[in-house]
Each structure stands twice: as C-alpha cells, then as structure tokens.
Design a protein around this motif. Sequence first.
Motif, PDB file in Angstrom:
ATOM      1  N   SER A 138       0.822  -1.205   0.000  1.00  0.00           N
ATOM      2  CA  SER A 138       0.000   0.000   0.000  1.00  0.00           C
ATOM      3  C   SER A 138       0.857   1.256   0.000  1.00  0.00           C
ATOM      4  CB  SER A 138      -0.929   0.023   1.222  1.00  0.00           C
ATOM      5  OG  SER A 138      -1.815  -1.071   1.201  1.00  0.00           O
ATOM      6  N   ALA A 139       0.349   2.296  -0.623  1.00  0.00           N
ATOM      7  CA  ALA A 139       1.070   3.570  -0.655  1.00  0.00           C
ATOM      8  C   ALA A 139       1.193   4.160   0.738  1.00  0.00           C
ATOM      9  CB  ALA A 139       0.367   4.553  -1.591  1.00  0.00           C
ATOM     10  N   ARG A 140       0.131   3.997   1.530  1.00  0.00           N
ATOM     11  CA  ARG A 140       0.157   4.480   2.904  1.00  0.00           C
ATOM     12  C   ARG A 140       0.365   3.303   3.846  1.00  0.00           C
ATOM     13  NH1 ARG A 140      -5.281   7.426   4.032  1.00  0.00           N
ATOM     14  NH2 ARG A 140      -6.048   5.561   2.946  1.00  0.00           N
ATOM     15  N   GLN A 141       1.321   3.417   4.734  1.00  0.00           N
ATOM     16  CA  GLN A 141       1.560   2.389   5.728  1.00  0.00           C
ATOM     17  C   GLN A 141       0.900   2.821   7.031  1.00  0.00           C
ATOM     18  OE1 GLN A 141       3.430  -0.789   5.254  1.00  0.00           O
ATOM     19  NE2 GLN A 141       2.501  -0.078   3.354  1.00  0.00           N
ATOM     20  N   LEU A 142      -0.288   2.263   7.291  1.00  0.00           N
ATOM     21  CA  LEU A 142      -1.076   2.673   8.441  1.00  0.00           C
ATOM     22  C   LEU A 142      -1.233   1.533   9.427  1.00  0.00           C
ATOM     23  CD1 LEU A 142      -3.987   4.603   6.652  1.00  0.00           C
ATOM     24  CD2 LEU A 142      -1.916   5.573   7.674  1.00  0.00           C
ATOM     25  N   LEU A 143      -1.380   1.914  10.685  1.00  0.00           N
ATOM     26  CA  LEU A 143      -1.701   0.995  11.766  1.00  0.00           C
ATOM     27  C   LEU A 143      -2.940   1.521  12.464  1.00  0.00           C
ATOM     28  CD1 LEU A 143      -1.123  -1.158  14.059  1.00  0.00           C
ATOM     29  CD2 LEU A 143       0.351   0.598  15.089  1.00  0.00           C
ATOM     30  N   VAL A 144      -3.917   0.658  12.706  1.00  0.00           N
ATOM     31  CA  VAL A 144      -5.093   1.044  13.488  1.00  0.00           C
ATOM     32  C   VAL A 144      -5.200   0.106  14.680  1.00  0.00           C
ATOM     33  CG1 VAL A 144      -6.389   2.099  11.604  1.00  0.00           C
ATOM     34  CG2 VAL A 144      -6.600  -0.358  12.020  1.00  0.00           C
ATOM     35  N   SER A 145      -5.752   0.624  15.761  1.00  0.00           N
ATOM     36  CA  SER A 145      -5.911  -0.169  16.974  1.00  0.00           C
ATOM     37  C   SER A 145      -7.224   0.192  17.642  1.00  0.00           C
ATOM     38  CB  SER A 145      -4.749   0.057  17.942  1.00  0.00           C
ATOM     39  OG  SER A 145      -4.711   1.416  18.369  1.00  0.00           O
ATOM     40  N   GLY A 146      -7.781  -0.757  18.367  1.00  0.00           N
ATOM     41  CA  GLY A 146      -9.019  -0.525  19.098  1.00  0.00           C
ATOM     42  C   GLY A 146      -9.031  -1.340  20.366  1.00  0.00           C
TER      43      GLY A 146
END
Length: 230
Positions: free
Chosen positions: A48-56
């Motif tokens: 992916s162009a954006r390297q994102l991390l999400v957490s909940g």
Amino acid sequence: MLVAASYEGGLHGWAVRDTESGVALKLGFSFGAHIGCVRAIATTPPTSARQLLVSGGDDEIIRIYDLHSSAAVGELQRHVATVTSLEFCGRAAAHLLSASADGVICVWRTRDWTCLHMLGGHKGEVNCVRAHPSARIAISVGCDRTMRLWNLMEGRIAFIKRLKRGAAHTLAWSAPSGERYALVCGTHVLVYRTGDASADGDPLAVEISHPRRVHAIQFLASSCERLIAT
C-alpha cells in the motif's frame, strides 16, 4: 515491521532485519494508545502507498497511526462498546472494517475516514469480522452463536447461519482465492466452501477437533488446502 499490543493499552513496533547471526529487532515506536486493553490491531499491506496501523480496545476508540512517521494521525469514534476486530480490505486498503461488543460492524472509507455503513444485527458482542479477498462480502461471528454473511457493496445482510458448535471467536478466508473460509468454535475448526455459503443445508467441508482451545488460524497464502491452527 513487527507490531504488538498490550493489556495495558500500549502499541509497540520493531523494525526487523536479517543479520549474519540471526534476526535483529530495533524498537521503532512505543505508544500509550488506549485506556485499558488493546483488543484489535490491523495494518495496511506492505504494498500500500500508505503504511497505516489502526488499533481498538476497551476505551471504544479506534486510533490511526502512520508507520512511516511513527506518529498518530487521527481517531475514529462510532462504537459504544469495546472494539473487538479490525481489518483493512479492498484494493489499496480502501476500506476498514471494525466490529464491537455493541453488536455493530462499521465500514469506513480510508480516503477520508467516512463511515459508509453501520451493519447491525448481532445480539451482543461481535467477536470477529473478515472480508473476502474480493472485498465484496464479509463474514462476522458473535456471541449470539451466529455467523452472518454481509454484502459490503450494498451494506446489508445476505445470510445468517446459527452455529451448532456454539459461538465462534475467530475466522479466516483462504487467500488469494477466497474459495474457503474457516471458523473456530472453542476446540473445533470448521472449514466451509464459499460458493455454498448461502445454500440450503450444511456446506461444511471438514471439521477438525483439538484437545484444547484453538486461538488463531491462518490459511497458507499459496493454497486454500492448507490451514494452520494454534
């Protein structure tokens, strides 16, 4: 990048590299992300162009981090109970699925983080939600002992199945084909054929029993015929 979450609400990331003596880890970030336990994390694919991390977690908030800059970039608030499951899906990780103990699944558009759909129906906590590799459908399982098939294109339920083995706590699709999916109900792994997901009768392909509770499963990426359960 290796990412780990903790019961204390922390997120930690390490850069991983091979050396002559083995594998070396270097701490890249450490966030105090949540108040209470972190229940779910997800990252965008490496391509992916954006390297994102999400957490909940228990604080009902989804937090978003940029892995390139190791910085927080936003948060999402729509659930009114513990966030239990997160997954990026679609081409270029165009969407994010989130599930919660409030019985609701949210479909987020990652371009602007708009909530496109709120999928309700589970009676109680949603344990896990996973999208088919096509990102057109998704399956969720919950404490109400049901498996639900969702049409993500239209934002509606497509099929509901009551599970005879009790509540499933996790699931996985075979990749990249999506020809099969597997549910875990305690010590039992149930493998189904995708094409028969909404047909009458039971499309169960195989049932695997373990002496102890199964915590995680994963199809091998090269074949839908091989499944790892731990």
